[in-house]
Design a protein around this motif. Sequence first.
Motif, PDB file in Angstrom:
ATOM      1  N   UNK A 147      -2.947  -3.919  -9.769  1.00  0.00           N
ATOM      2  CA  UNK A 147      -2.970  -2.555  -9.214  1.00  0.00           C
ATOM      3  C   UNK A 147      -4.400  -2.194  -8.848  1.00  0.00           C
ATOM      4  N   UNK A 148      -4.576  -1.677  -7.649  1.00  0.00           N
ATOM      5  CA  UNK A 148      -5.857  -1.125  -7.216  1.00  0.00           C
ATOM      6  C   UNK A 148      -5.617   0.320  -6.836  1.00  0.00           C
ATOM      7  N   UNK A 149      -6.345   1.215  -7.474  1.00  0.00           N
ATOM      8  CA  UNK A 149      -6.262   2.636  -7.144  1.00  0.00           C
ATOM      9  C   UNK A 149      -7.463   3.013  -6.285  1.00  0.00           C
ATOM     10  N   UNK A 150      -7.188   3.698  -5.204  1.00  0.00           N
ATOM     11  CA  UNK A 150      -8.252   4.226  -4.360  1.00  0.00           C
ATOM     12  C   UNK A 150      -8.042   5.725  -4.281  1.00  0.00           C
ATOM     13  N   UNK A 158       1.751  -9.353  -5.009  1.00  0.00           N
ATOM     14  CA  UNK A 158       0.609  -9.839  -5.780  1.00  0.00           C
ATOM     15  C   UNK A 158      -0.351  -8.689  -6.075  1.00  0.00           C
ATOM     16  N   UNK A 159      -0.389  -7.721  -5.167  1.00  0.00           N
ATOM     17  CA  UNK A 159      -1.276  -6.572  -5.303  1.00  0.00           C
ATOM     18  C   UNK A 159      -0.568  -5.329  -4.784  1.00  0.00           C
ATOM     19  N   UNK A 160      -0.676  -4.248  -5.542  1.00  0.00           N
ATOM     20  CA  UNK A 160      -0.208  -2.931  -5.087  1.00  0.00           C
ATOM     21  C   UNK A 160      -1.417  -2.009  -5.040  1.00  0.00           C
ATOM     22  N   UNK A 198      17.464  -4.937   2.123  1.00  0.00           N
ATOM     23  CA  UNK A 198      17.761  -6.319   2.517  1.00  0.00           C
ATOM     24  C   UNK A 198      16.921  -6.733   3.718  1.00  0.00           C
ATOM     25  N   UNK A 199      16.836  -5.871   4.721  1.00  0.00           N
ATOM     26  CA  UNK A 199      16.085  -6.185   5.938  1.00  0.00           C
ATOM     27  C   UNK A 199      14.588  -6.321   5.661  1.00  0.00           C
ATOM     28  N   UNK A 200      14.038  -5.418   4.859  1.00  0.00           N
ATOM     29  CA  UNK A 200      12.618  -5.502   4.543  1.00  0.00           C
ATOM     30  C   UNK A 200      12.332  -6.729   3.678  1.00  0.00           C
ATOM     31  N   UNK A 201      13.202  -7.016   2.735  1.00  0.00           N
ATOM     32  CA  UNK A 201      13.033  -8.204   1.891  1.00  0.00           C
ATOM     33  C   UNK A 201      13.014  -9.466   2.754  1.00  0.00           C
ATOM     34  N   UNK A 202      13.930  -9.563   3.700  1.00  0.00           N
ATOM     35  CA  UNK A 202      13.979 -10.731   4.583  1.00  0.00           C
ATOM     36  C   UNK A 202      12.698 -10.840   5.409  1.00  0.00           C
ATOM     37  N   UNK A 203      12.220  -9.717   5.921  1.00  0.00           N
ATOM     38  CA  UNK A 203      10.985  -9.729   6.708  1.00  0.00           C
ATOM     39  C   UNK A 203       9.789 -10.139   5.851  1.00  0.00           C
ATOM     40  N   UNK A 204       9.733  -9.645   4.626  1.00  0.00           N
ATOM     41  CA  UNK A 204       8.635  -9.996   3.721  1.00  0.00           C
ATOM     42  C   UNK A 204       8.685 -11.469   3.347  1.00  0.00           C
ATOM     43  N   UNK A 205       9.863 -11.955   3.004  1.00  0.00           N
ATOM     44  CA  UNK A 205       9.995 -13.337   2.568  1.00  0.00           C
ATOM     45  C   UNK A 205       9.775 -14.335   3.700  1.00  0.00           C
ATOM     46  N   UNK A 206       9.884 -13.890   4.940  1.00  0.00           N
ATOM     47  CA  UNK A 206       9.636 -14.763   6.088  1.00  0.00           C
ATOM     48  C   UNK A 206       8.140 -14.985   6.319  1.00  0.00           C
ATOM     49  N   UNK A 207       7.314 -14.225   5.620  1.00  0.00           N
ATOM     50  CA  UNK A 207       5.861 -14.294   5.817  1.00  0.00           C
ATOM     51  C   UNK A 207       5.171 -14.848   4.578  1.00  0.00           C
ATOM     52  N   UNK A 208       4.146 -15.639   4.800  1.00  0.00           N
ATOM     53  CA  UNK A 208       3.339 -16.140   3.690  1.00  0.00           C
ATOM     54  C   UNK A 208       2.348 -15.071   3.236  1.00  0.00           C
ATOM     55  N   UNK A 209       1.829 -14.333   4.213  1.00  0.00           N
ATOM     56  CA  UNK A 209       0.851 -13.277   3.925  1.00  0.00           C
ATOM     57  C   UNK A 209       1.286 -12.008   4.660  1.00  0.00           C
ATOM     58  N   UNK A 210       1.561 -10.970   3.885  1.00  0.00           N
ATOM     59  CA  UNK A 210       2.053  -9.732   4.493  1.00  0.00           C
ATOM     60  C   UNK A 210       1.556  -8.519   3.728  1.00  0.00           C
ATOM     61  N   UNK A 211       1.420  -7.437   4.459  1.00  0.00           N
ATOM     62  CA  UNK A 211       1.085  -6.137   3.885  1.00  0.00           C
ATOM     63  C   UNK A 211       2.182  -5.170   4.292  1.00  0.00           C
ATOM     64  N   UNK A 212       2.731  -4.480   3.305  1.00  0.00           N
ATOM     65  CA  UNK A 212       3.723  -3.433   3.555  1.00  0.00           C
ATOM     66  C   UNK A 212       3.083  -2.098   3.215  1.00  0.00           C
ATOM     67  N   UNK A 240       0.867  -1.170   0.000  1.00  0.00           N
ATOM     68  CA  UNK A 240       0.000   0.000   0.000  1.00  0.00           C
ATOM     69  C   UNK A 240       0.903   1.218   0.000  1.00  0.00           C
ATOM     70  N   UNK A 241       0.758   2.072  -1.020  1.00  0.00           N
ATOM     71  CA  UNK A 241       1.635   3.237  -1.111  1.00  0.00           C
ATOM     72  C   UNK A 241       0.865   4.451  -1.616  1.00  0.00           C
ATOM     73  N   UNK A 242       1.476   5.601  -1.440  1.00  0.00           N
ATOM     74  CA  UNK A 242       0.908   6.880  -1.844  1.00  0.00           C
ATOM     75  C   UNK A 242       1.689   7.982  -1.167  1.00  0.00           C
ATOM     76  N   UNK A 243       1.172   9.167  -1.264  1.00  0.00           N
ATOM     77  CA  UNK A 243       1.817  10.321  -0.643  1.00  0.00           C
ATOM     78  C   UNK A 243       1.778  10.211   0.872  1.00  0.00           C
ATOM     79  N   UNK A 244       2.714  10.863   1.517  1.00  0.00           N
ATOM     80  CA  UNK A 244       2.693  10.949   2.964  1.00  0.00           C
ATOM     81  C   UNK A 244       1.384  11.617   3.387  1.00  0.00           C
ATOM     82  N   UNK A 245       0.681  10.972   4.314  1.00  0.00           N
ATOM     83  CA  UNK A 245      -0.595  11.505   4.768  1.00  0.00           C
ATOM     84  C   UNK A 245      -1.800  10.964   4.024  1.00  0.00           C
TER      85      UNK A 245
END
Length: 181
Positions: free
Chosen positions: A156-159, A84-86, A54-68, A5-10
């Motif tokens: 991609x899902x735009x909101x 799978x979805x942005x 590297x640290x975020x990649x390791x944390x993501x790959x350690x999870x089967x289901x994750x949201x960043x 999930x990404x976008x502008x700050x705020x």
Amino acid sequence: MKILIFGASGSGTTTLGKLLSSKMGYTFLDADDFYWEKTDPPFTEKVPLALRSKNLQAALEAEKRAIISGSLVTWGDYWLTAFDLAIFLHLSPHIRLQRLGDRELKRYGDKLQHDPDRRANSKAFLAWAAKYDDPEFEGRSIRQHEDWIKKLSSAILRIEGDLDLEEKVRFVEKFLNENLV
């Protein structure tokens, strides 16, 4: 399943990410927790790019289901195919900047009045965040995000707009049910 999930700050990426993670039983990861060193005051020292990625990649790959939540545009090519979805959140500058101003006040309180360094840092942050919709701005911007979206391999899902948080959750759940589940 891995979701970004990404976008502008705020724009509400962290808020939506935390709620979706809770409702769906996913692990929640905030890019800011990997981007910034733990300092007092916070948000003053960056973790070197290679290490944070590297640290975020390791944390993501350690999870089967994750949201960043957070913008990973400048973090390297790995992130173009990691999800799978942005979900891209876009909100008017007026609302975003009001939210950010309120957040700064809640986060730092009286320090914004009495601590010249904290006040200067907050003012600089808000000025940076205000440039997001400026097509000439070279930092994190709508243009940068739109260009990055074209490179992503994920759905991609735009909101767009100032929607109720639960309405955003319904959009995501509907999209997942219709497209990815």
